[in-house]
Write an enzyme that holds these catalytic residues in place. Structure first.
Site, PDB file in Angstrom:
ATOM      1  N   ALA A 158       0.863  -1.179   0.000  1.00 20.06           N
ATOM      2  CA  ALA A 158       0.000   0.000   0.000  1.00 20.06           C
ATOM      3  C   ALA A 158       0.899   1.229   0.000  1.00 20.06           C
ATOM      4  O   ALA A 158       2.053   1.162   0.424  1.00 20.06           O
ATOM      5  CB  ALA A 158      -0.883  -0.030   1.236  1.00 20.06           C
ATOM      6  N   GLY A 179       0.695  -5.059   0.892  1.00 16.74           N
ATOM      7  CA  GLY A 179      -0.489  -5.189   0.037  1.00 16.74           C
ATOM      8  C   GLY A 179      -0.209  -5.934  -1.262  1.00 16.74           C
ATOM      9  O   GLY A 179      -1.133  -6.491  -1.860  1.00 16.74           O
ATOM     10  N   GLU A 234      -0.527  -9.449  -0.375  1.00 17.64           N
ATOM     11  CA  GLU A 234      -1.952  -9.670  -0.084  1.00 17.64           C
ATOM     12  C   GLU A 234      -2.780  -9.806  -1.363  1.00 17.64           C
ATOM     13  O   GLU A 234      -3.642 -10.682  -1.464  1.00 17.64           O
ATOM     14  CB  GLU A 234      -2.490  -8.523   0.778  1.00 17.64           C
ATOM     15  CG  GLU A 234      -1.782  -8.461   2.123  1.00 17.64           C
ATOM     16  CD  GLU A 234      -2.356  -7.399   3.027  1.00 17.64           C
ATOM     17  OE1 GLU A 234      -1.963  -6.228   2.875  1.00 17.64           O
ATOM     18  OE2 GLU A 234      -3.198  -7.729   3.867  1.00 17.64           O
ATOM     19  N   GLU A 269       4.547  -4.948   7.372  1.00 20.72           N
ATOM     20  CA  GLU A 269       3.762  -3.866   7.986  1.00 20.72           C
ATOM     21  C   GLU A 269       4.143  -3.552   9.429  1.00 20.72           C
ATOM     22  O   GLU A 269       4.088  -2.396   9.848  1.00 20.72           O
ATOM     23  CB  GLU A 269       2.262  -4.199   7.919  1.00 20.72           C
ATOM     24  CG  GLU A 269       1.631  -3.999   6.554  1.00 20.72           C
ATOM     25  CD  GLU A 269       1.729  -5.211   5.634  1.00 20.72           C
ATOM     26  OE1 GLU A 269       2.537  -6.135   5.919  1.00 20.72           O
ATOM     27  OE2 GLU A 269       0.987  -5.241   4.638  1.00 20.72           O
TER      28      GLU A 269
HETATM   29  N1  CAA Z   1       4.562   3.254  -0.811  1.00 24.01           N
HETATM   30  C1  CAA Z   1       4.939   4.423  -1.366  1.00 24.01           C
HETATM   31  N2  CAA Z   1       6.067   4.561  -2.093  1.00 24.01           N
HETATM   32  C2  CAA Z   1       6.826   3.450  -2.264  1.00 24.01           C
HETATM   33  C3  CAA Z   1       6.487   2.203  -1.713  1.00 24.01           C
HETATM   34  C4  CAA Z   1       5.287   2.123  -0.953  1.00 24.01           C
HETATM   35  N3  CAA Z   1       4.847   0.984  -0.422  1.00 24.01           N
HETATM   36  N4  CAA Z   1       7.446   1.317  -2.029  1.00 24.01           N
HETATM   37  C5  CAA Z   1       8.357   1.985  -2.769  1.00 24.01           C
HETATM   38  N5  CAA Z   1       7.985   3.274  -2.914  1.00 24.01           N
HETATM   39  C6  CAA Z   1       8.683   4.334  -3.630  1.00 24.01           C
HETATM   40  C7  CAA Z   1       9.910   4.781  -2.844  1.00 24.01           C
HETATM   41  O1  CAA Z   1       9.550   5.718  -1.828  1.00 24.01           O
HETATM   42  C8  CAA Z   1      10.758   5.383  -3.930  1.00 24.01           C
HETATM   43  O2  CAA Z   1      10.269   6.676  -4.256  1.00 24.01           O
HETATM   44  P1  CAA Z   1      11.301   7.930  -4.390  1.00 24.01           P
HETATM   45  O3  CAA Z   1      12.131   7.562  -5.594  1.00 24.01           O
HETATM   46  O4  CAA Z   1      10.378   9.086  -4.610  1.00 24.01           O
HETATM   47  O5  CAA Z   1      12.090   7.969  -3.103  1.00 24.01           O
HETATM   48  C9  CAA Z   1      10.454   4.491  -5.147  1.00 24.01           C
HETATM   49  O6  CAA Z   1       9.233   3.826  -4.840  1.00 24.01           O
HETATM   50  C10 CAA Z   1      11.519   3.419  -5.358  1.00 24.01           C
HETATM   51  O7  CAA Z   1      11.690   2.714  -4.135  1.00 24.01           O
HETATM   52  P2  CAA Z   1      13.098   2.559  -3.385  1.00 24.01           P
HETATM   53  O8  CAA Z   1      14.008   3.669  -3.743  1.00 24.01           O
HETATM   54  O9  CAA Z   1      12.813   2.339  -1.936  1.00 24.01           O
HETATM   55  O10 CAA Z   1      13.614   1.215  -4.089  1.00 24.01           O
HETATM   56  P3  CAA Z   1      14.629   0.138  -3.470  1.00 24.01           P
HETATM   57  O11 CAA Z   1      14.952  -0.792  -4.583  1.00 24.01           O
HETATM   58  O12 CAA Z   1      15.729   0.799  -2.739  1.00 24.01           O
HETATM   59  O13 CAA Z   1      13.754  -0.662  -2.375  1.00 24.01           O
HETATM   60  C11 CAA Z   1      11.813  -1.823  -1.564  1.00 24.01           C
HETATM   61  C12 CAA Z   1      12.671  -1.424  -2.795  1.00 24.01           C
HETATM   62  C13 CAA Z   1      12.587  -2.768  -0.650  1.00 24.01           C
HETATM   63  C14 CAA Z   1      10.567  -2.526  -2.084  1.00 24.01           C
HETATM   64  C15 CAA Z   1      11.430  -0.543  -0.776  1.00 24.01           C
HETATM   65  O14 CAA Z   1      10.901   0.422  -1.688  1.00 24.01           O
HETATM   66  C16 CAA Z   1      10.415  -0.763   0.307  1.00 24.01           C
HETATM   67  O15 CAA Z   1      10.758  -1.262   1.367  1.00 24.01           O
HETATM   68  N6  CAA Z   1       9.148  -0.378   0.050  1.00 24.01           N
HETATM   69  C17 CAA Z   1       8.099  -0.476   1.041  1.00 24.01           C
HETATM   70  C18 CAA Z   1       7.650  -1.909   1.234  1.00 24.01           C
HETATM   71  C19 CAA Z   1       6.593  -1.977   2.319  1.00 24.01           C
HETATM   72  O16 CAA Z   1       6.855  -1.708   3.485  1.00 24.01           O
HETATM   73  N7  CAA Z   1       5.365  -2.368   1.945  1.00 24.01           N
HETATM   74  C20 CAA Z   1       4.258  -2.471   2.866  1.00 24.01           C
HETATM   75  C21 CAA Z   1       3.416  -1.229   2.822  1.00 24.01           C
HETATM   76  S1  CAA Z   1       2.189  -1.193   4.085  1.00 24.01           S
HETATM   77  C22 CAA Z   1       0.882  -2.076   3.490  1.00 24.01           C
HETATM   78  O17 CAA Z   1       0.948  -2.663   2.412  1.00 24.01           O
HETATM   79  C23 CAA Z   1      -0.320  -2.046   4.386  1.00 24.01           C
HETATM   80  C24 CAA Z   1      -1.499  -2.832   3.975  1.00 24.01           C
HETATM   81  O18 CAA Z   1      -1.529  -4.026   4.072  1.00 24.01           O
HETATM   82  C25 CAA Z   1      -2.695  -2.147   3.592  1.00 24.01           C
END
Ligand code: CAA
Length: 265
Positions: free
Chosen positions: A70, A115, A118, A138
């Protein structure tokens, strides 16, 4: 033929009733914001009643991700009632994927986190490349999975293994996903989507009425012991964490690209 349902979701109609539904937000690793979820919901509702459609392949655009979860930046400022609405919307997309009278397949070629895992779990099954990465991170953001992932993961892996993954937030690669039974086998990255399309076409050659009768029968179990009866409880627990210190800190820390300092509050 490629149809843009809007800027965030694209539909490719392939041969023999196979369609690819592509989440097209690669600059944010296809993170699910409200607009993406609304677009997916609308596209799935249309496809559900389209008699020419047999198999839906759900995938992400770009090299790196199926869906990285998400949208954390959007969730960062949500209060409890926004979070509850967001969770309900995510559930509605997942329940559509799970119950619609078409075959739904997640084609995962990179990150499927939060998500993303999921959504993949809500499809009838997952086809994964050797670069696929799954996980429910999460708790590292001060919240819990909000689209039915805890329940679907426990159903697929067993309770203890699912708890270990949810409590640790650890990511697993494709070979571990195979060992755990999340996917049947890891397909080579090169030519992954060609192979996925071939497998979808094979299913599409079978009788859709027989396949959807099998699907609805196999899903009946879910109505009593799966996600359905637990949707409200999950929405309540997910949204109750919004506004807490740890949720704000976890999500701000992600945006600031640093580790979170949790206080358990
Ligand atoms: N939400 C918003 N933006 C996201 C995102 C997310 N879940 N995942 C990645 N992005 C964005 C980053 O912020 C980044 O944007 P900028 O270039 O503007 O900084 C861009 O996508 C590229 O990402 P990274 O630079 O972080 O890429 P990376 O290769 O270094 O890392 C990754 C990749 C490990 C997937 C890392 O992006 C990450 O950890 N993302 C979040 C994963 C996460 O925690 N997901 C769970 C979300 S909570 C959820 O899903 C709740 C639910 O059940 C409803």
């Amino acid at each position: 033929m490629s149809e843009k349902t809007n800027d965030l979701v694209r539909l490719n109609r392939l041969d023999a009733g196979v369609v690819e539904l592509v989440i097209d937000r690669p600059e944010a690793l296809n993170a699910l914001n409200i607009q993406v979820l609304l677009s997916l919901k609308a596209a799935l509702e249309t496809l559900a009643s389209d008699a020419s459609v047999r198999v839906i392949l759900l995938r992400g655009a770009g090299e790196k991700a199926f869906v990285a979860g998400a949208d954390i930046r959007e969730m960062q400022t949500m209060g409890r009632s926004d979070a509850a609405q967001f969770s309900r919307l995510g559930h509605s997309v997942c329940l559509l994927l799970e119950s619609m009278p078409k075959v739904t397949v997640a084609a995962v070629h990179g990150f499927a986190l939060g998500g993303g895992t999921e959504l993949a779990l809500a499809c009838d099954f997952i086809l994964a490349s050797e670069k696929a990465q799954f996980g429910l991170p999460e708790v590292g953001l001060g919240v819990i999975p909000g689209f039915g992932g805890t329940i679907r993961l426990a159903r697929t892996l067993g309770l203890a293994r699912a708890k270990e993954l949810v409590f640790s937030g650890e990511r697993i690669g494709a070979s571990e996903a195979v060992q755990l039974g999340l996917v049947r086998k890891a397909l080579p990255q090169d030519g992954f989507f060609d192979e996925v399309r071939k497998q979808a076409a094979k299913i599409a050659r079978n009788s859709l009425s027989a396949v959807s009768a099998a699907k609805s029968l196999m899903n009946e179990f879910e109505e009593t012991s799966g996600v359905h009866p637990k949707v409200d409880a999950e929405i309540q627990r997910f949204s109750s964490l919004f506004g807490t210190h740890d949720q704000k800190e976890g999500m701000v820390a992600f945006s600031e690209k640093r580790s979170a300092r949790f206080e358990g509050l």
